[in-house]
Design a protein around this motif. Sequence first.
Motif, PDB file in Angstrom:
ATOM      1  N   PHE A   5      13.003  37.004  19.796  1.00  0.00           N
ATOM      2  CA  PHE A   5      12.204  37.173  21.016  1.00  0.00           C
ATOM      3  C   PHE A   5      10.830  36.549  20.847  1.00  0.00           C
ATOM      4  O   PHE A   5      10.315  35.878  21.743  1.00  0.00           O
ATOM      5  N   TRP A   6      10.218  36.782  19.703  1.00  0.00           N
ATOM      6  CA  TRP A   6       8.881  36.237  19.439  1.00  0.00           C
ATOM      7  C   TRP A   6       8.929  34.712  19.410  1.00  0.00           C
ATOM      8  O   TRP A   6       8.082  34.033  20.004  1.00  0.00           O
ATOM      9  N   ASN A   7       9.933  34.168  18.727  1.00  0.00           N
ATOM     10  CA  ASN A   7      10.046  32.711  18.616  1.00  0.00           C
ATOM     11  C   ASN A   7      10.270  32.072  19.988  1.00  0.00           C
ATOM     12  O   ASN A   7       9.703  31.020  20.288  1.00  0.00           O
ATOM     13  N   SER A   8      11.101  32.704  20.812  1.00  0.00           N
ATOM     14  CA  SER A   8      11.336  32.169  22.154  1.00  0.00           C
ATOM     15  C   SER A   8      10.052  32.198  22.977  1.00  0.00           C
ATOM     16  O   SER A   8       9.742  31.247  23.710  1.00  0.00           O
ATOM     17  N   ALA A   9       9.296  33.275  22.864  1.00  0.00           N
ATOM     18  CA  ALA A   9       8.040  33.384  23.613  1.00  0.00           C
ATOM     19  C   ALA A   9       7.060  32.292  23.197  1.00  0.00           C
ATOM     20  O   ALA A   9       6.332  31.747  24.038  1.00  0.00           O
ATOM     21  N   GLN A  10       7.032  31.957  21.916  1.00  0.00           N
ATOM     22  CA  GLN A  10       6.136  30.895  21.461  1.00  0.00           C
ATOM     23  C   GLN A  10       6.539  29.540  22.039  1.00  0.00           C
ATOM     24  O   GLN A  10       5.689  28.711  22.369  1.00  0.00           O
ATOM     25  N   VAL A  25      18.976  35.187  29.500  1.00  0.00           N
ATOM     26  CA  VAL A  25      18.585  33.938  28.838  1.00  0.00           C
ATOM     27  C   VAL A  25      19.337  33.670  27.541  1.00  0.00           C
ATOM     28  O   VAL A  25      19.350  32.529  27.066  1.00  0.00           O
ATOM     29  N   SER A  26      19.967  34.673  26.949  1.00  0.00           N
ATOM     30  CA  SER A  26      20.693  34.439  25.692  1.00  0.00           C
ATOM     31  C   SER A  26      21.485  35.677  25.329  1.00  0.00           C
ATOM     32  O   SER A  26      21.248  36.769  25.859  1.00  0.00           O
ATOM     33  N   TYR A  27      22.437  35.494  24.419  1.00  0.00           N
ATOM     34  CA  TYR A  27      23.101  36.637  23.819  1.00  0.00           C
ATOM     35  C   TYR A  27      22.217  37.189  22.703  1.00  0.00           C
ATOM     36  O   TYR A  27      21.490  36.455  22.030  1.00  0.00           O
ATOM     37  N   ALA A  41      12.979  28.662  30.464  1.00  0.00           N
ATOM     38  CA  ALA A  41      14.170  29.287  29.888  1.00  0.00           C
ATOM     39  C   ALA A  41      15.312  28.279  29.782  1.00  0.00           C
ATOM     40  O   ALA A  41      16.074  28.286  28.802  1.00  0.00           O
ATOM     41  N   LYS A  42      15.442  27.398  30.766  1.00  0.00           N
ATOM     42  CA  LYS A  42      16.491  26.370  30.698  1.00  0.00           C
ATOM     43  C   LYS A  42      16.254  25.432  29.528  1.00  0.00           C
ATOM     44  O   LYS A  42      17.196  25.034  28.835  1.00  0.00           O
ATOM     45  N   GLU A  43      14.998  25.085  29.297  1.00  0.00           N
ATOM     46  CA  GLU A  43      14.691  24.185  28.191  1.00  0.00           C
ATOM     47  C   GLU A  43      14.898  24.854  26.837  1.00  0.00           C
ATOM     48  O   GLU A  43      15.358  24.226  25.881  1.00  0.00           O
ATOM     49  N   VAL A  44      14.569  26.144  26.752  1.00  0.00           N
ATOM     50  CA  VAL A  44      14.652  26.846  25.471  1.00  0.00           C
ATOM     51  C   VAL A  44      16.073  27.318  25.178  1.00  0.00           C
ATOM     52  O   VAL A  44      16.557  27.197  24.050  1.00  0.00           O
ATOM     53  N   HIS A  45      16.763  27.835  26.176  1.00  0.00           N
ATOM     54  CA  HIS A  45      18.047  28.509  25.943  1.00  0.00           C
ATOM     55  C   HIS A  45      19.252  27.750  26.487  1.00  0.00           C
ATOM     56  O   HIS A  45      20.375  28.266  26.387  1.00  0.00           O
ATOM     57  N   ALA A  77      26.785  24.916  26.282  1.00  0.00           N
ATOM     58  CA  ALA A  77      25.644  24.267  26.917  1.00  0.00           C
ATOM     59  C   ALA A  77      25.601  24.636  28.388  1.00  0.00           C
ATOM     60  O   ALA A  77      26.621  24.619  29.087  1.00  0.00           O
ATOM     61  N   GLY A  78      24.424  24.990  28.872  1.00  0.00           N
ATOM     62  CA  GLY A  78      24.243  25.350  30.269  1.00  0.00           C
ATOM     63  C   GLY A  78      24.670  26.758  30.627  1.00  0.00           C
ATOM     64  O   GLY A  78      24.575  27.152  31.791  1.00  0.00           O
ATOM     65  N   GLU A  79      25.106  27.533  29.650  1.00  0.00           N
ATOM     66  CA  GLU A  79      25.533  28.906  29.955  1.00  0.00           C
ATOM     67  C   GLU A  79      24.347  29.799  30.298  1.00  0.00           C
ATOM     68  O   GLU A  79      24.464  30.724  31.099  1.00  0.00           O
ATOM     69  N   PHE A  80      23.213  29.504  29.696  1.00  0.00           N
ATOM     70  CA  PHE A  80      21.985  30.255  29.963  1.00  0.00           C
ATOM     71  C   PHE A  80      20.870  29.277  30.327  1.00  0.00           C
ATOM     72  O   PHE A  80      20.903  28.126  29.914  1.00  0.00           O
TER      73      PHE A  80
END
Length: 523
Positions: free
Chosen positions: A63-68, A195-197, A357-361, A370-373
Amino acid sequence: MLRPPRSPRFVARVIAVSWRDLIVSMGPIVAISAAAIWLAIRLIQPAPPDTLTITAGPPGSSFWNSAQRYKAILARKGITLNVLASAGSMQNLERLADPNTSVDVGFVQSGVALATQSASGASGVSAASDADSASGASAVASVAAPSSAASRAAQRASASASVASESPGDSAASAAPQAAAPNHDPEHLVSLGSVSYVPLVIFYEGRKRSRLSGFAGKRIAIGAEGSGTRALALALLKANGIEPGGGTTLLPLTGEAAAHALTTHEIDAAFLTGDSAQPPVMAKLLRTPRVRLFSFDQAHAYARRFPYLTDIELPMGAFDLGKNLPPETVHTVAPTAELVARDSLHPALSDLLVEAAKEVHGRANLLQNAGEFPSPVMHDFPISTDAARYYKSGKSFLYRVLPFWLASLADRLIVLIVPIVVVLIPGARLIPSLYAWRVKSRIYRWYGALIAIERSALDETSTDEERAASLAKLTEIEGAVNRLKMPLAYADQFYVLREHIGFVRARLTQAYDEQAHTDAGGA
């Protein structure tokens, strides 16, 4: 014999524009346009703020890494994203639901709200036995393990709880229990999408186990207070007859503390997820001898019992083909991470967050295609209308072709332009007609009086006194007309009116002369 009164003095003024008539003509149009513009301003969205705050997870967690990464993406659009550390999903939900905290968006593990409600009673019971605060961890460890090991476990539990719950501007949360359900109403929260599993990974020592019920009576690390890991672990263990306060010791350990306790035999199993544990820690345990990765043989049943869970299959060798890790196919269950925001989030910022979120996940990995989230899958919170619009049709035209700040400005200006185009421009075309009608009405209104005077004075039954009164009234009309202010463009109609007044006067004078001649002949 009656004599007509003397004609009044001509004092009329010919002017370029009748400002009074022009202002009166423009008044209704301006008033309606002003009301339309005022209504548009009331309905227009304010400019999006240039700063957002996201509540993520412990430093180093997924979660922290995604937020960064979100922070870097939004910075390209001129938006500053402040990232707050937290214990995990439960604390994120508590912050978002609390209107007194300055948090706009956060990651919340799906099922946390439901799991928290079902586990809140159990968490209250386990507060004494599991020591929900960091200071109580030593008491649990002293019962669960030998004294020296218990002391080390207690120290790590205290440090883990302190680090997980401490965040900028929210350090007081470090000692607050987070296992209870949020005290604030979450109805004002909406989801921007999943955004992700967030797969649940269980590492354990000892003989192979295929059911969670096999951990009854063991020492289990279920995650720090305030984490989604703990909420999910409590829900799954409860479904297997394992609850706080029973014979199973449930410890608030996560990350490095849980991994160290497992490898030093201070605990028997550790529940870990990306909401609160660092991925390198899980990767290290995967390669540690005598540490097993739990496979959910009943994964499909869990997905049916808990609608927010997904059955995830990890094929043999998925992590390391050379070392064949895992050595066999592993099934696990995974909630999804939802990007949850307050319903007051500006629509433009909602689009930016979904785009980030599309770019990250959006890329494929071991757990997703690909494209699931991100996806507009609703779990605990309704999908916001702005996010639903984005998933259906993408960004608006302005935001696709213009820089963010310019598109935001143009988007608001369009709302102001609409009443101008719909009301003001057509209204402006009516102003000349209204102006002409007002000026001409000052001329035309006298014709009715002229007709009445002429008809009355020329009546054969009228007396001299009535004719004298008609002539005096005509003189008053002529005096009023001679004092008019007349725009130059309508001077011709002004003079036509004066000619008609002269014509009526001539008719009346002729009638008087004929009547006087008749009276004289009769005498």
